[in-house]
Motif scaffolding. Structure first.
Motif, PDB file in Angstrom:
ATOM      1  N   ARG A  27     -51.392  29.964  72.495  1.00 49.29           N
ATOM      2  CA  ARG A  27     -49.979  29.996  71.817  1.00 49.29           C
ATOM      3  C   ARG A  27     -48.896  30.767  72.331  1.00 49.29           C
ATOM      4  O   ARG A  27     -49.286  31.629  73.175  1.00 49.29           O
ATOM      5  CB  ARG A  27     -50.370  30.581  70.366  1.00 49.29           C
ATOM      6  CG  ARG A  27     -51.475  29.807  69.451  1.00 49.29           C
ATOM      7  CD  ARG A  27     -51.934  30.594  68.259  1.00 49.29           C
ATOM      8  NE  ARG A  27     -50.989  31.577  67.740  1.00 49.29           N
ATOM      9  CZ  ARG A  27     -50.376  31.420  66.557  1.00 49.29           C
ATOM     10  NH1 ARG A  27     -50.678  30.145  65.773  1.00 49.29           N
ATOM     11  NH2 ARG A  27     -49.840  32.208  66.138  1.00 49.29           N
ATOM     12  N   ASN A  67     -43.786  25.553  73.730  1.00 47.22           N
ATOM     13  CA  ASN A  67     -45.082  24.868  72.844  1.00 47.22           C
ATOM     14  C   ASN A  67     -44.861  23.337  72.612  1.00 47.22           C
ATOM     15  O   ASN A  67     -43.538  22.814  72.335  1.00 47.22           O
ATOM     16  CB  ASN A  67     -45.186  25.176  71.556  1.00 47.22           C
ATOM     17  CG  ASN A  67     -46.374  24.783  70.689  1.00 47.22           C
ATOM     18  OD1 ASN A  67     -46.439  23.465  70.630  1.00 47.22           O
ATOM     19  ND2 ASN A  67     -46.883  25.848  70.074  1.00 47.22           N
ATOM     20  N   SER A  83     -52.408  23.176  69.543  1.00 51.38           N
ATOM     21  CA  SER A  83     -51.537  23.879  70.175  1.00 51.38           C
ATOM     22  C   SER A  83     -51.561  23.740  71.558  1.00 51.38           C
ATOM     23  O   SER A  83     -52.555  23.718  72.065  1.00 51.38           O
ATOM     24  CB  SER A  83     -51.257  25.416  69.805  1.00 51.38           C
ATOM     25  OG  SER A  83     -49.946  25.604  70.417  1.00 51.38           O
TER      26      SER A  83
END
Length: 193
Positions: A27, A67, A83
């Motif tokens: 993340r 991301n 993710s």
């Protein structure tokens, strides 16, 4: 073009190359990028959540961290699954020909990714460290460090450098470069060499 792909592969100069690595399950708030040198930084957030960071100027070498899921969704594209953070190096004036790509030095070697704000260094007041961590959230690590006096900035950089994230292994990542190029050579029927 006379000579087709074979001529291009043998004589074509690379003026820019983008090399990226995808990190599934990572993340954006799970690490900090500790730049080796001061550089231009741009950060984009959405509702206070960091979306992507760009280090360097658009006409020079750049490091982009973002991301992939968020980027795809922002373009109205579907994304299923976890993710994935992409770390991308955009290199200009590489100085090699297309057929010399296997000799490209690892562009991730000097990149330091550290834990996202570990406990403060010894001898630093907890309150001051907390304010520094808040400054990092608002400004980014590079700009928060720039606000400190040189001695403290050096101490904080050294402290953060001592907390690398275990999943960032540039040398291991780069071992996939040659096999990837080999697979492309097979796909390109007239690759020289």
């Amino acid at each position: 073009m006379d000579g087709g792909w074979e001529y291009m592969a043998k004589h074509g100069h690379i003026s820019r190359i983008d090399v990226s690595v995808d990190l599934p399950g990572v993340r954006m708030d799970g690490f900090q990028f500790l730049p080796k040198y001061p550089s231009t930084t741009m950060r984009w957030t959405l509702n206070g959540v960091l979306q992507n960071v760009v280090f360097g100027k658009s006409k020079g070498n750049q490091t982009l961290i973002y991301n992939r899921k968020t980027k795809r969704q922002s373009k109205g594209q579907q994304w299923s699954g976890q993710s994935v953070v992409r770390i991308e190096r955009r290199l200009v004036n590489v100085g090699i020909k297309l057929h010399e790509l296997s000799g490209l030095p690892n562009p991730f070697t000097d990149m330091k990714l550290t834990e996202n704000m570990p406990a403060g260094p010894s001898g630093v007041d907890d309150g001051f460290w907390a304010m520094f961590c808040d400054s990092v959230k608002v400004r980014g690590l590079k700009d928060a460090l720039a606000l400190l006096k040189k001695e403290r900035r050096t101490k904080f950089r050294k402290h953060l450098d001592a907390y690398p994230v275990p999943w960032w292994q540039p040398d291991e990542i780069w071992k996939g470069w040659e096999p990837m190029l080999t697979s492309l050579k097979i796909a390109a029927t007239k690759w020289p060499g």
